[in-house]
Structures are given as C-alpha cells and as structure tokens.
Design a protein around this motif. Sequence first.
Motif, PDB file in Angstrom:
ATOM      1  N   ILE A 200       0.859  -1.184   0.000  1.00  0.00           N
ATOM      2  CA  ILE A 200       0.000   0.000   0.000  1.00  0.00           C
ATOM      3  C   ILE A 200       0.893   1.231   0.000  1.00  0.00           C
ATOM      4  CG2 ILE A 200      -1.703   1.320   1.329  1.00  0.00           C
ATOM      5  CD1 ILE A 200      -2.681  -1.367   2.468  1.00  0.00           C
ATOM      6  N   ARG A 201       0.654   2.136  -0.949  1.00  0.00           N
ATOM      7  CA  ARG A 201       1.471   3.346  -1.063  1.00  0.00           C
ATOM      8  C   ARG A 201       0.566   4.561  -1.197  1.00  0.00           C
ATOM      9  NH1 ARG A 201       4.584   0.684   0.842  1.00  0.00           N
ATOM     10  NH2 ARG A 201       6.620  -0.055   0.134  1.00  0.00           N
ATOM     11  N   PHE A 202       0.886   5.584  -0.381  1.00  0.00           N
ATOM     12  CA  PHE A 202       0.151   6.840  -0.453  1.00  0.00           C
ATOM     13  C   PHE A 202       0.867   7.808  -1.393  1.00  0.00           C
ATOM     14  CE2 PHE A 202      -0.864   4.890   3.603  1.00  0.00           C
ATOM     15  CZ  PHE A 202      -2.251   4.927   3.581  1.00  0.00           C
TER      16      PHE A 202
ATOM     17  N   ALA B  12       0.871  -4.412 -11.609  1.00  0.00           N
ATOM     18  CA  ALA B  12       0.650  -2.988 -11.842  1.00  0.00           C
ATOM     19  C   ALA B  12      -0.240  -2.442 -10.726  1.00  0.00           C
ATOM     20  CB  ALA B  12      -0.015  -2.766 -13.201  1.00  0.00           C
ATOM     21  N   PRO B  13      -0.041  -1.185 -10.343  1.00  0.00           N
ATOM     22  CA  PRO B  13      -0.811  -0.635  -9.215  1.00  0.00           C
ATOM     23  C   PRO B  13      -2.247  -0.277  -9.593  1.00  0.00           C
ATOM     24  CG  PRO B  13       0.644   1.034 -10.110  1.00  0.00           C
ATOM     25  CD  PRO B  13       0.967  -0.233 -10.846  1.00  0.00           C
ATOM     26  N   HIS B  14      -3.106  -0.265  -8.582  1.00  0.00           N
ATOM     27  CA  HIS B  14      -4.483   0.206  -8.710  1.00  0.00           C
ATOM     28  C   HIS B  14      -4.721   1.251  -7.615  1.00  0.00           C
ATOM     29  CE1 HIS B  14      -5.334  -3.045 -11.476  1.00  0.00           C
ATOM     30  NE2 HIS B  14      -4.958  -3.949 -10.580  1.00  0.00           N
ATOM     31  N   THR B  15      -5.493   2.278  -7.919  1.00  0.00           N
ATOM     32  CA  THR B  15      -5.818   3.327  -6.960  1.00  0.00           C
ATOM     33  C   THR B  15      -7.165   3.039  -6.321  1.00  0.00           C
ATOM     34  OG1 THR B  15      -4.568   4.961  -8.220  1.00  0.00           O
ATOM     35  CG2 THR B  15      -6.183   5.795  -6.644  1.00  0.00           C
ATOM     36  N   ILE B  16      -7.214   3.168  -4.989  1.00  0.00           N
ATOM     37  CA  ILE B  16      -8.408   2.811  -4.223  1.00  0.00           C
ATOM     38  C   ILE B  16      -8.669   3.873  -3.163  1.00  0.00           C
ATOM     39  CG2 ILE B  16      -9.375   1.123  -2.591  1.00  0.00           C
ATOM     40  CD1 ILE B  16      -7.934  -1.044  -4.025  1.00  0.00           C
TER      41      ILE B  16
ATOM     42  N   ASP C  95      -2.526   3.624  -3.504  1.00  0.00           N
ATOM     43  CA  ASP C  95      -2.309   2.634  -4.561  1.00  0.00           C
ATOM     44  C   ASP C  95      -1.975   1.296  -3.922  1.00  0.00           C
ATOM     45  OD1 ASP C  95      -2.704   4.476  -6.584  1.00  0.00           O
ATOM     46  OD2 ASP C  95      -0.579   4.957  -6.771  1.00  0.00           O
ATOM     47  N   ILE C  96      -2.440   0.228  -4.543  1.00  0.00           N
ATOM     48  CA  ILE C  96      -2.070  -1.109  -4.085  1.00  0.00           C
ATOM     49  C   ILE C  96      -1.420  -1.868  -5.235  1.00  0.00           C
ATOM     50  CG2 ILE C  96      -3.956  -1.213  -2.415  1.00  0.00           C
ATOM     51  CD1 ILE C  96      -5.063  -3.409  -4.603  1.00  0.00           C
ATOM     52  N   TYR C  97      -0.531  -2.764  -4.871  1.00  0.00           N
ATOM     53  CA  TYR C  97      -0.048  -3.762  -5.832  1.00  0.00           C
ATOM     54  C   TYR C  97       0.345  -5.013  -5.058  1.00  0.00           C
ATOM     55  CZ  TYR C  97       4.808  -2.472  -4.587  1.00  0.00           C
ATOM     56  OH  TYR C  97       5.985  -2.240  -3.927  1.00  0.00           O
TER      57      TYR C  97
ATOM     58  N   PHE D  29       2.304  10.573  -1.138  1.00  0.00           N
ATOM     59  CA  PHE D  29       3.476  11.322  -0.718  1.00  0.00           C
ATOM     60  C   PHE D  29       4.581  10.430  -0.175  1.00  0.00           C
ATOM     61  CE2 PHE D  29       0.861  10.599   2.857  1.00  0.00           C
ATOM     62  CZ  PHE D  29      -0.395  10.945   2.405  1.00  0.00           C
ATOM     63  N   GLY D  30       4.532   9.123  -0.502  1.00  0.00           N
ATOM     64  CA  GLY D  30       5.688   8.278  -0.240  1.00  0.00           C
ATOM     65  C   GLY D  30       5.565   7.299   0.899  1.00  0.00           C
ATOM     66  N   SER D  31       4.693   7.557   1.865  1.00  0.00           N
ATOM     67  CA  SER D  31       4.562   6.609   2.967  1.00  0.00           C
ATOM     68  C   SER D  31       3.717   5.419   2.527  1.00  0.00           C
ATOM     69  CB  SER D  31       3.937   7.283   4.190  1.00  0.00           C
ATOM     70  OG  SER D  31       2.603   7.651   3.923  1.00  0.00           O
ATOM     71  N   GLY D  32       3.713   4.385   3.329  1.00  0.00           N
ATOM     72  CA  GLY D  32       2.942   3.212   2.969  1.00  0.00           C
ATOM     73  C   GLY D  32       3.155   2.078   3.954  1.00  0.00           C
ATOM     74  N   THR D  33       2.609   0.928   3.631  1.00  0.00           N
ATOM     75  CA  THR D  33       2.751  -0.242   4.483  1.00  0.00           C
ATOM     76  C   THR D  33       2.599  -1.484   3.612  1.00  0.00           C
ATOM     77  OG1 THR D  33       1.969  -1.297   6.523  1.00  0.00           O
ATOM     78  CG2 THR D  33       0.286  -0.413   5.045  1.00  0.00           C
ATOM     79  N   ARG D  34       2.726  -2.639   4.207  1.00  0.00           N
ATOM     80  CA  ARG D  34       2.495  -3.884   3.475  1.00  0.00           C
ATOM     81  C   ARG D  34       1.810  -4.872   4.400  1.00  0.00           C
ATOM     82  NH1 ARG D  34       8.309  -7.001   2.707  1.00  0.00           N
ATOM     83  NH2 ARG D  34       8.787  -7.299   4.926  1.00  0.00           N
ATOM     84  N   VAL D  35       1.027  -5.771   3.797  1.00  0.00           N
ATOM     85  CA  VAL D  35       0.273  -6.768   4.550  1.00  0.00           C
ATOM     86  C   VAL D  35       0.514  -8.127   3.900  1.00  0.00           C
ATOM     87  CG1 VAL D  35      -2.006  -7.486   5.364  1.00  0.00           C
ATOM     88  CG2 VAL D  35      -1.491  -5.046   5.089  1.00  0.00           C
ATOM     89  N   VAL D  36       0.954  -9.071   4.695  1.00  0.00           N
ATOM     90  CA  VAL D  36       1.169 -10.426   4.183  1.00  0.00           C
ATOM     91  C   VAL D  36      -0.180 -11.112   4.036  1.00  0.00           C
ATOM     92  CG1 VAL D  36       2.225 -12.665   4.623  1.00  0.00           C
ATOM     93  CG2 VAL D  36       3.447 -10.557   5.236  1.00  0.00           C
ATOM     94  N   ALA D  37      -0.477 -11.580   2.822  1.00  0.00           N
ATOM     95  CA  ALA D  37      -1.734 -12.281   2.566  1.00  0.00           C
ATOM     96  C   ALA D  37      -1.639 -13.720   3.056  1.00  0.00           C
ATOM     97  CB  ALA D  37      -2.068 -12.229   1.084  1.00  0.00           C
ATOM     98  N   GLU D  38      -2.786 -14.271   3.429  1.00  0.00           N
ATOM     99  CA  GLU D  38      -2.872 -15.662   3.855  1.00  0.00           C
ATOM    100  C   GLU D  38      -3.832 -16.409   2.928  1.00  0.00           C
ATOM    101  OE1 GLU D  38      -4.047 -15.748   7.907  1.00  0.00           O
ATOM    102  OE2 GLU D  38      -2.155 -14.874   8.654  1.00  0.00           O
TER     103      GLU D  38
END
Length: 525
Positions: free
Chosen positions: A109-111, A163-167, A147-149, A113-122
Amino acid sequence: MKKHFVLPLGLGALLLALIAFGTGMLVTAAPNGQDGEDLATPTLFPVENAAYELSVVGGEDVTLTFEAQEIDGFSISETTATSEYPNGMTFTVNAESPNGEIVDVILFIRFDFGSGTRVVAEWDDEAGAWVARPWSAGGRPPWSRFDIYWRVRDETDVFVDTAPHTIDYFDPAHTWFRSESDHMVLYWYGFGEDVAYDISQTMADRIEGTVPRWEAGFGSYLSYKPIVIIFPDRDAMNAMYGEDGVANPRVAGFTSSDLGMSVQVLREAGTPDALSECIYAPEDPVAYWTMERRISTIYGTTAHELTHLHQFELAGGRMGFEWWSEGQAEWFANTGRQYDMRLRHLATLQDLPSLTTTIGSDLAQADGCRALSYLVGPSFINYLLANYGGVETHGEIMRLIRDEGYLVFDAIEAVTGESFFDLENDWRVYLGFEPFSLADIDPASALEPAVDPVAAVGDVVTLPAMPPLPAVYADPSPTAATTGQCFANMDITILTVGSLDGVNYYEVDCMGQIGWMPEELIAGQ
C-alpha cells in the motif's frame, strides 16, 4: 519527519466571526480581521467561483474488481476489494506461476506522498484465494486514497509485482458528500445537506484564495492534493477507532503528514467546560452556535491544518516552538480572530512569558480563556511581517530554517537584521506590555561583578554538609528552573562568578552538570 497534530476541542470557539471573503490585497484588513489600532491582518487573494466537483459517495456495500494481469509467465487473477470500515478492507487475489507453487503473496500500500505499508496475505480455503486484511483493528480514516499492488513469489524464489491500482477506503455505512477542487478533496456527512453546494464553493474559494500566500510563505504549495474529512460529531469520529474510541475528550481530530489528511469534527453547539469561564464565551452558547456558525468554522480550521501540512513537507518538519507553529497556521489561515484585541486586554490583567520560553495552550489566563500560543503566535508573526517585508520575509525565514538549519530565532534575526530581544520588546510595547529587561530574558548576560565573592573562577570548592542535595539551576535567578542536583561535601569547579540584584551567583561544574548556584548553597549560609 512524519508527525500527527491533535486538534483541541474548542479550537475556533472564540473570537471567530462568520468568514467573509476579502477582495483586497494582503496588506489590507480582512472583514472580521484586525483594524483600527491593531495592525491589519492579511486578506484572502480575490477568488470567486473556484472550480470544484461535488458528488455523493459511500453508503453501500460494493465489491471493487480490478482486471487480471499476465506478468513474465505469472497469471494474476482479478483483484477484489471490499470495505468493512471502520474495521479495514479485504483484498483477494489468485496467482499461478510457470515455475511451481505460489508460496508468498504480499499486498503493498502506497500513499501519494511516499509513505505506505504492506500486509502479508494468507491463503483462505473458504474463499479459495489469497486474502489480505489491512487495518482490521480500526484507526484508519475513511476515504484514505492509496495505490495497491501485489508481490507474488513462487517456490523457486522468483517474484513479480503487479501494476498498481488506486483505491479509496470507502465507508459502506454512510453516504458522504465529496467535493474536489484544484487543491484539496473534502468529504463530510451528517450536516449541511441543504447547503452542500455552498459548502463546496466556499471551501474551494477559501483554499484557492490562500494558495498564493502559502506559495509565497513556504516556497510552493503541497506536492499532493490533501484530503480533509469532517465528521458530524465526536461519536462518528470515535467509530473510526473501533470499540476503544478516543479516551481524551478534548481530541477533535488530527492532521497527519503520513496520510496527507486532516480529520476533523464539526464544532459542537455550546461551549466546552474548559472555556466556560472565558470572558468572550457567548452568554447562551447553544443559541449562539447555530448550524450556520458551526459550519463557518470548518473553512478556517481546514486552512489552519493545511498550513501544518506545509510545515511538514516544505519546512522539513522543523516546527519550533508551539507559538511559532500554531502562529503560522493561524496567520496563513486568515481565521479573522482578534488576536491583538485580546492581548491588549490581557496586558491590563497579567504579563506574558517570553516567546523564547515554552508557551502552551492548556492553561487558563487571567481573562478565563486558553490557547495562549494560538494568540501570541499569529500576533507576533503579523507584527513581524507588517513591519519587515510581508509574507516574502516569512518565505526567507523558512528557507533558512529548511535549507540551512537555522533555529527560528536566528532565522528571524538574520532576515530582519534586528535582535529577537528588540523585536519581541517592540511587539510587547505595541500591545501595551512592559518591555523585558535583559535580565528577564538572559540573567547571565546581565550579571555585574560579584560583591565579596567566596570563590573565584577556577577554584575547586567543597560543598557544605547541608543541604544534602543542593540544586543546580538553569540561570542565575531566584525563579530559575532546577536542572539537576549535586551532593553535600562534593567538590565543584567554579566557572563564572557574578551578581544580580545584590545576590552572588556561581556557574559550577558538578559531576559534569553545568549550572548555577546562589552563594548560600556554596558558602553554607
């Protein structure tokens, strides 16, 4: 530096008249701004009918679907996204690799202005898909845009990024108004349904009319389009945090450079208990704070909070003293508060602490009101810029702070050519306060030769047996703050000797602690 601001309840409760739009230049007085014996506060740049687009969003359960992708032999299925606001979102995906089994799927997950996070899928057998659930514990504002990818890795350690998608983190439970103008996106619900177009136009004009001042005072506007969320009441905001809510009853929102957002609560009808004794509080606050007046506060508050975002991005996060950071936000926001009027009245009731000290917003002053930092800050900045070159002077001050690491006091002195001591005293006299003496601000610089001192510079002195823990002070003054303690019968080294108001003071080195002691502690008197 990334940081959150917490907005106190009642911000904007005092001395805030209905916002009217000025048509003059920055040097003229704004409607409901200062004039007469008080220096004129800046007006908005003339803007009329700024462009905006109003729509209605949210209020329904939907599943967003994003197209499948083929990447370097990997087959990535459609991505689905649902919102369980306030308990996060659910993303699903499937993937196949020509090399073998998929072993690792991560949602990034990316905002803007550069910050973001990530989530491990199960892997979810029931869903038959890889599932990622960010923010399931709550706390994420609705309508965050990102944006997510996916990063998909197979058993041979080969991976691909989609490729990223905006949400938008949409709220399926409430229908919101969304108004997007050239410089911000505004969301609100639960109020103003019959004046939604007026709110949109007024906010667009207000921000557009402030942009030239931000550009002159900070060097540019923000590099991204900030999002402003306004809840109808505190309970609605609390729901964002899940079951725990917000424990502090004074919290009315926050502004975050991590998110590029300001989250606010519409001002309540009435006066918070903390402001009930303020002489400017209306006699009948419930009657006074009509819905029209309550809505009128959102424009100044939003400009105030967007100024904080400018401080984060365009001043390197160097906020300085509270009076400076909040003073900037108030001055650029053009709130129309009568800063100098209240301070002139305070001058008949009490003194002001120096701007070189910590001035907060929580303590009640002699007029029963709080938020002193929100008054002295814009008042001093307005005085400074009115007498020393206008908003361009502010721009140069910020350039020195941002690019050359100046402290705010040093930057102001460098740009104006005046000492901060003299500038502050000129401002105090303008408001009706007595000027400071040098001893008030820097007692050490006002020391005179000591009278019959018991020790000289360079001497090593053994402290007496009493008191057992003699204090070391920040300044040679009877009102100075304690910075540490020594021990009885300990050797100390004398660094400086001087006298102030008939009392001898000694700067000492006690176990590496450098500070001041009055003669009575050294001589055992």
